[in-house]
Design a protein around this motif. Structure first.
Motif, PDB file in Angstrom:
ATOM      1  N   UNK A 116     -93.819  58.476  41.665  1.00 34.21           N
ATOM      2  CA  UNK A 116     -94.278  57.160  42.114  1.00 34.21           C
ATOM      3  C   UNK A 116     -94.852  57.319  43.517  1.00 34.21           C
ATOM      4  N   UNK A 117     -96.096  56.915  43.701  1.00 28.98           N
ATOM      5  CA  UNK A 117     -96.758  57.086  44.994  1.00 28.98           C
ATOM      6  C   UNK A 117     -96.447  55.907  45.922  1.00 28.98           C
ATOM      7  N   UNK A 118     -96.742  56.103  47.192  1.00 25.76           N
ATOM      8  CA  UNK A 118     -96.498  55.047  48.183  1.00 25.76           C
ATOM      9  C   UNK A 118     -97.379  53.837  47.928  1.00 25.76           C
ATOM     10  N   UNK A 119     -98.614  54.059  47.464  1.00 23.15           N
ATOM     11  CA  UNK A 119     -99.491  52.919  47.180  1.00 23.15           C
ATOM     12  C   UNK A 119     -98.987  52.125  45.972  1.00 23.15           C
ATOM     13  N   UNK A 120     -98.406  52.807  44.963  1.00 19.36           N
ATOM     14  CA  UNK A 120     -97.807  52.085  43.834  1.00 19.36           C
ATOM     15  C   UNK A 120     -96.676  51.186  44.306  1.00 19.36           C
ATOM     16  N   UNK A 121     -95.821  51.722  45.167  1.00 18.94           N
ATOM     17  CA  UNK A 121     -94.687  50.953  45.693  1.00 18.94           C
ATOM     18  C   UNK A 121     -95.184  49.788  46.537  1.00 18.94           C
ATOM     19  N   UNK A 122     -96.204  50.014  47.360  1.00 19.26           N
ATOM     20  CA  UNK A 122     -96.742  48.964  48.230  1.00 19.26           C
ATOM     21  C   UNK A 122     -97.295  47.802  47.416  1.00 19.26           C
ATOM     22  N   UNK A 123     -98.133  48.099  46.409  1.00 17.72           N
ATOM     23  CA  UNK A 123     -98.732  47.032  45.605  1.00 17.72           C
ATOM     24  C   UNK A 123     -97.685  46.307  44.762  1.00 17.72           C
ATOM     25  N   UNK A 124     -96.693  47.021  44.274  1.00 20.33           N
ATOM     26  CA  UNK A 124     -95.652  46.376  43.477  1.00 20.33           C
ATOM     27  C   UNK A 124     -94.779  45.476  44.341  1.00 20.33           C
ATOM     28  N   UNK A 125     -94.445  45.930  45.538  1.00 20.42           N
ATOM     29  CA  UNK A 125     -93.607  45.110  46.405  1.00 20.42           C
ATOM     30  C   UNK A 125     -94.352  43.892  46.940  1.00 20.42           C
ATOM     31  N   UNK A 126     -95.672  43.970  47.010  1.00 23.56           N
ATOM     32  CA  UNK A 126     -96.428  42.782  47.411  1.00 23.56           C
ATOM     33  C   UNK A 126     -96.368  41.709  46.328  1.00 23.56           C
ATOM     34  N   UNK A 127     -96.098  42.125  45.073  1.00 25.44           N
ATOM     35  CA  UNK A 127     -95.898  41.170  43.984  1.00 25.44           C
ATOM     36  C   UNK A 127     -94.433  40.812  43.795  1.00 25.44           C
ATOM     37  N   UNK A 128     -93.545  41.443  44.560  1.00 24.43           N
ATOM     38  CA  UNK A 128     -92.125  41.140  44.464  1.00 24.43           C
ATOM     39  C   UNK A 128     -91.392  41.922  43.392  1.00 24.43           C
ATOM     40  N   UNK A 129     -91.901  43.068  42.976  1.00 23.30           N
ATOM     41  CA  UNK A 129     -91.231  43.896  41.973  1.00 23.30           C
ATOM     42  C   UNK A 129     -90.999  45.298  42.536  1.00 23.30           C
ATOM     43  N   UNK A 130     -90.090  46.023  41.909  1.00 24.85           N
ATOM     44  CA  UNK A 130     -89.788  47.397  42.297  1.00 24.85           C
ATOM     45  C   UNK A 130     -90.048  48.320  41.116  1.00 24.85           C
TER      46      UNK A 130
END
Length: 127
Positions: free
Chosen positions: A59-73
């Motif tokens: 899992x890349x940092x950009x995947x985590x960033x975009x998912x957390x901006x939607x409120x998911x992990x």
């Protein structure tokens, strides 16, 4: 003919193959259960659409960033061979190394044309 370093740097996929043997993913949709009169009941059941071998991706940092901006992990990222028409409304069932089956919701689907594989970002679902 020996393998030269410059040949490997030009086309590494020619010499090394990706192996999709991390496990089998059961991909499908969650359908509402209906009673004998056609009325939907509160529960849902998993309807399998396809079963495929997968390989684990990081899992890349950009995947985590975009998912957390939607409120998911994002819990997991996998790759499936080839171009697949998969909806983000579908779910994935997989067994962990201990043999316990877990259900994931598909957060993002991306086709990687360089490696000819479909990447899935998965979010854990409470069963």
């Amino acid at each position: 003919m020996p393998l030269r370093e410059k040949d490997y740097l030009r086309r590494p996929d020619k010499y090394f193959h990706k192996v999709y043997n991390a496990g089998k993913a059961d991909i499908g949709s969650m359908e509402k259960v209906h009673d004998e009169f056609g009325t939907p009941i509160g529960s849902s059941e998993f309807v399998s659409q396809m079963k495929m071998w997968y390989r684990n991706l990081g899992v890349t940092a950009s995947d985590v960033f975009y998912a957390q901006s939607d409120g998911t992990d994002i819990e997991k990222k996998i790759a499936l061979r080839g171009y697949l028409d998969i909806s983000t409304k579908w779910h994935v069932k997989m067994k962990n190394p201990k043999g316990v089956e877990k259900t994931y919701a598909i957060y993002r689907v991306y086709y990687n044309p360089k490696d000819d594989e479909t990447e899935l970002n998965l979010v854990g679902v409470d069963s």
